[in-house]
Design an enzyme around this catalytic site. Sequence first.
Site, PDB file in Angstrom:
ATOM      1  N   TYR A 250       0.835  -1.210   0.000  1.00 26.42           N
ATOM      2  CA  TYR A 250       0.000   0.000   0.000  1.00 26.42           C
ATOM      3  C   TYR A 250       0.867   1.258   0.000  1.00 26.42           C
ATOM      4  CZ  TYR A 250      -3.750   3.160   1.674  1.00 26.42           C
ATOM      5  OH  TYR A 250      -4.663   4.184   1.835  1.00 26.42           O
TER       6      TYR A 250
ATOM      7  N   ARG B 264     -10.161  -1.406  10.870  1.00 21.45           N
ATOM      8  CA  ARG B 264      -9.657  -0.077  11.240  1.00 21.45           C
ATOM      9  C   ARG B 264     -10.118   0.256  12.648  1.00 21.45           C
ATOM     10  NH1 ARG B 264     -10.153   3.503   5.719  1.00 21.45           N
ATOM     11  NH2 ARG B 264     -11.825   2.077   5.169  1.00 21.45           N
TER      12      ARG B 264
ATOM     13  N   GLY C  94      -1.281   1.161  23.350  1.00 23.12           N
ATOM     14  CA  GLY C  94      -2.254   2.187  22.960  1.00 23.12           C
ATOM     15  C   GLY C  94      -1.673   3.584  23.032  1.00 23.12           C
TER      16      GLY C  94
HETATM   17  P1  NAD Z   1     -12.730   1.642   0.739  1.00 19.45           P
HETATM   18  O1  NAD Z   1     -12.057   0.343   0.784  1.00 19.45           O
HETATM   19  O2  NAD Z   1     -14.025   1.801   1.451  1.00 19.45           O
HETATM   20  O3  NAD Z   1     -12.960   2.119  -0.760  1.00 19.45           O
HETATM   21  C1  NAD Z   1     -12.136   1.734  -1.821  1.00 19.45           C
HETATM   22  C2  NAD Z   1     -13.043   1.387  -3.002  1.00 19.45           C
HETATM   23  O4  NAD Z   1     -12.217   1.020  -4.118  1.00 19.45           O
HETATM   24  C3  NAD Z   1     -13.949   0.196  -2.720  1.00 19.45           C
HETATM   25  O5  NAD Z   1     -15.254   0.489  -3.129  1.00 19.45           O
HETATM   26  C4  NAD Z   1     -13.321  -0.935  -3.552  1.00 19.45           C
HETATM   27  O6  NAD Z   1     -14.276  -1.902  -3.944  1.00 19.45           O
HETATM   28  C5  NAD Z   1     -12.744  -0.158  -4.713  1.00 19.45           C
HETATM   29  N1  NAD Z   1     -11.640  -0.829  -5.399  1.00 19.45           N
HETATM   30  C6  NAD Z   1     -10.564  -1.446  -4.844  1.00 19.45           C
HETATM   31  N2  NAD Z   1      -9.763  -1.916  -5.810  1.00 19.45           N
HETATM   32  C7  NAD Z   1     -10.340  -1.572  -6.997  1.00 19.45           C
HETATM   33  C8  NAD Z   1      -9.989  -1.793  -8.354  1.00 19.45           C
HETATM   34  N3  NAD Z   1      -8.866  -2.453  -8.693  1.00 19.45           N
HETATM   35  N4  NAD Z   1     -10.813  -1.330  -9.320  1.00 19.45           N
HETATM   36  C9  NAD Z   1     -11.959  -0.667  -8.996  1.00 19.45           C
HETATM   37  N5  NAD Z   1     -12.340  -0.442  -7.722  1.00 19.45           N
HETATM   38  C10 NAD Z   1     -11.531  -0.897  -6.732  1.00 19.45           C
HETATM   39  O7  NAD Z   1     -11.667   2.720   1.279  1.00 19.45           O
HETATM   40  P2  NAD Z   1     -11.830   4.259   1.598  1.00 19.45           P
HETATM   41  O8  NAD Z   1     -11.526   4.439   3.024  1.00 19.45           O
HETATM   42  O9  NAD Z   1     -13.103   4.779   1.054  1.00 19.45           O
HETATM   43  O10 NAD Z   1     -10.592   4.854   0.777  1.00 19.45           O
HETATM   44  C11 NAD Z   1     -10.770   5.483  -0.482  1.00 19.45           C
HETATM   45  C12 NAD Z   1      -9.427   6.007  -0.960  1.00 19.45           C
HETATM   46  O11 NAD Z   1      -8.894   6.948  -0.021  1.00 19.45           O
HETATM   47  C13 NAD Z   1      -8.356   4.931  -1.130  1.00 19.45           C
HETATM   48  O12 NAD Z   1      -7.607   5.189  -2.285  1.00 19.45           O
HETATM   49  C14 NAD Z   1      -7.484   5.076   0.098  1.00 19.45           C
HETATM   50  O13 NAD Z   1      -6.165   4.671  -0.159  1.00 19.45           O
HETATM   51  C15 NAD Z   1      -7.584   6.569   0.357  1.00 19.45           C
HETATM   52  N6  NAD Z   1      -7.338   6.864   1.787  1.00 19.45           N
HETATM   53  C16 NAD Z   1      -8.281   6.575   2.731  1.00 19.45           C
HETATM   54  C17 NAD Z   1      -8.018   6.847   4.068  1.00 19.45           C
HETATM   55  C18 NAD Z   1      -9.028   6.568   5.165  1.00 19.45           C
HETATM   56  O14 NAD Z   1      -8.746   6.836   6.331  1.00 19.45           O
HETATM   57  N7  NAD Z   1     -10.188   6.042   4.877  1.00 19.45           N
HETATM   58  C19 NAD Z   1      -6.781   7.402   4.434  1.00 19.45           C
HETATM   59  C20 NAD Z   1      -5.844   7.656   3.439  1.00 19.45           C
HETATM   60  C21 NAD Z   1      -6.139   7.404   2.119  1.00 19.45           C
HETATM   61  N1  UDP Z   2      -5.610  -0.409  16.339  1.00 16.61           N
HETATM   62  C1  UDP Z   2      -5.877  -0.918  17.585  1.00 16.61           C
HETATM   63  N2  UDP Z   2      -6.895  -1.813  17.716  1.00 16.61           N
HETATM   64  C2  UDP Z   2      -7.670  -2.212  16.668  1.00 16.61           C
HETATM   65  C3  UDP Z   2      -7.388  -1.680  15.385  1.00 16.61           C
HETATM   66  C4  UDP Z   2      -6.340  -0.780  15.253  1.00 16.61           C
HETATM   67  O1  UDP Z   2      -5.221  -0.581  18.581  1.00 16.61           O
HETATM   68  O2  UDP Z   2      -8.580  -3.023  16.877  1.00 16.61           O
HETATM   69  C5  UDP Z   2      -4.521   0.575  16.204  1.00 16.61           C
HETATM   70  C6  UDP Z   2      -3.498   0.257  15.107  1.00 16.61           C
HETATM   71  O3  UDP Z   2      -2.462  -0.571  15.611  1.00 16.61           O
HETATM   72  C7  UDP Z   2      -2.988   1.640  14.752  1.00 16.61           C
HETATM   73  C8  UDP Z   2      -4.212   2.534  14.969  1.00 16.61           C
HETATM   74  O4  UDP Z   2      -5.102   1.794  15.796  1.00 16.61           O
HETATM   75  O5  UDP Z   2      -1.983   2.035  15.645  1.00 16.61           O
HETATM   76  C9  UDP Z   2      -4.923   2.910  13.683  1.00 16.61           C
HETATM   77  O6  UDP Z   2      -5.143   1.724  12.950  1.00 16.61           O
HETATM   78  P1  UDP Z   2      -5.951   1.712  11.578  1.00 16.61           P
HETATM   79  O7  UDP Z   2      -5.850   0.324  11.055  1.00 16.61           O
HETATM   80  O8  UDP Z   2      -7.297   2.277  11.797  1.00 16.61           O
HETATM   81  O9  UDP Z   2      -5.192   2.741  10.635  1.00 16.61           O
HETATM   82  P2  UDP Z   2      -3.657   3.000  10.269  1.00 16.61           P
HETATM   83  O10 UDP Z   2      -2.744   2.148  11.110  1.00 16.61           O
HETATM   84  O11 UDP Z   2      -3.553   2.694   8.837  1.00 16.61           O
HETATM   85  O12 UDP Z   2      -3.495   4.443  10.601  1.00 16.61           O
END
Ligand code: NAD
Ligand code: UDP
Length: 330
Positions: free
Chosen positions: A156, A197, A218
């Site tokens: 990723y 998450r 934590g």
């Molecule tokens: P999500 O998993 O809910 O949404 C991703 C969507 O992309 C899903 O609907 C999935 O089915 C679709 N998808 C995955 N692979 C695909 C492919 N090869 N072709 C077509 N569709 C595909 O995640 P999200 O939280 O909504 O994240 C959306 C975007 O934002 C992502 O690119 C993610 O990397 C970015 N992002 C999200 C967060 C967050 O905290 N949610 C943080 C940083 C970046």
């Molecule tokens: N985390 C946790 N318990 C859970 C899920 C996540 O303590 O059940 C922690 C994880 O180790 C990280 C933070 O929460 O430190 C955020 O995790 P998340 O997967 O939401 O996002 P990211 O690590 O990508 O920021």
Amino acid sequence: MAALEGDFNNLVPRKILVTGGAGFIGSHLCEELVTRGNDVICCDNYFTGQKDHVRSLLDSPRFELLRHDITFPLYIEVDEIYNLACPASPVHYQFDPVQTTKTCVHGAINMLGLAKRVRARIFQASTSEIYGDPEVHPQREDYWGWVNPIGPRSCYDEGKRCAETLFFDYRRQHGLEIKVARIFNTYGPRMHPNDGRVVSNFIMQALSSKPITVYGKGEQTRSFCYVQDLIEGFLRFMNTGPDFTGPVNLGNPSEITILELAEIIIDMTGSKSEIVFKPLPKNDPRRRRPDISLAGEKLGWEPQVGLAEGLEKTIAYFEELIRKRSTYGI
Ligand code: NAD
Ligand code: UDP
């Protein structure tokens, strides 16, 4: 015509492609774009997203749903592209890491190729993972990051880094209008209940009286942005002039420890759940908080929704979801 561009864009419906539009953030984006009078094509392969997230839009003449995997080329005509397709939670992106890298890299190449052919402006949903386990705090856009290239999060992190490289090379080489947003942890309704998450995990655990699983002690921190604030940032960014490419951080700078988050969620749900401590996953970033001064300066943007208000809405969503258990089989 050029002088009128700003007003013109606001008056004439634009045809906008949202990849990953059936996901958590993408579905909120599709909704807002349709509400603002645009024609939206939502493209998704439903790996983590679902039709249900955009069901309310299906009757709109302004909305079209396309099952497509962006690792394959797509030939359509659009004015703008928001490239969000990619699983975002560690559990989901580590399930098939090769496909995650392909989605980030091949997906970016295909969407940039599409943008180049139709001369569309293109937005990339990049991530705070660009900074890895940061040695600089808070993270500014000019920090290059500290990322493990061969670890379990690398599919990723490095996939998204390579996508950023491609965006900037398409700009330098082909003059594309690009907008690269680095998104920090975002939460809200339509998060997947089993995505692992932290916000969804803790709320689901609290509501079902299961132990709250805090990883490590934590003490690690995150900064949580409510989805509605994020979408406003996306739209403001996309509508900036062609010279502002980003990368720009979008997130909420209010930072808390994961243990504090667990305590807040237990308190807000009135749950009897106990906190249990589990091993910290490999390469889990210790601290994360965006410096959003660039977004403030260029977009006039800052988050408006505090953690308590955002969590209240998110908890209400998961309560409703639990009532309709059949949807996810949870
Ligand atoms: P999500 O998993 O809910 O949404 C991703 C969507 O992309 C899903 O609907 C999935 O089915 C679709 N998808 C995955 N692979 C695909 C492919 N090869 N072709 C077509 N569709 C595909 O995640 P999200 O939280 O909504 O994240 C959306 C975007 O934002 C992502 O690119 C993610 O990397 C970015 N992002 C999200 C967060 C967050 O905290 N949610 C943080 C940083 C970046
Ligand atoms: N985390 C946790 N318990 C859970 C899920 C996540 O303590 O059940 C922690 C994880 O180790 C990280 C933070 O929460 O430190 C955020 O995790 P998340 O997967 O939401 O996002 P990211 O690590 O990508 O920021």
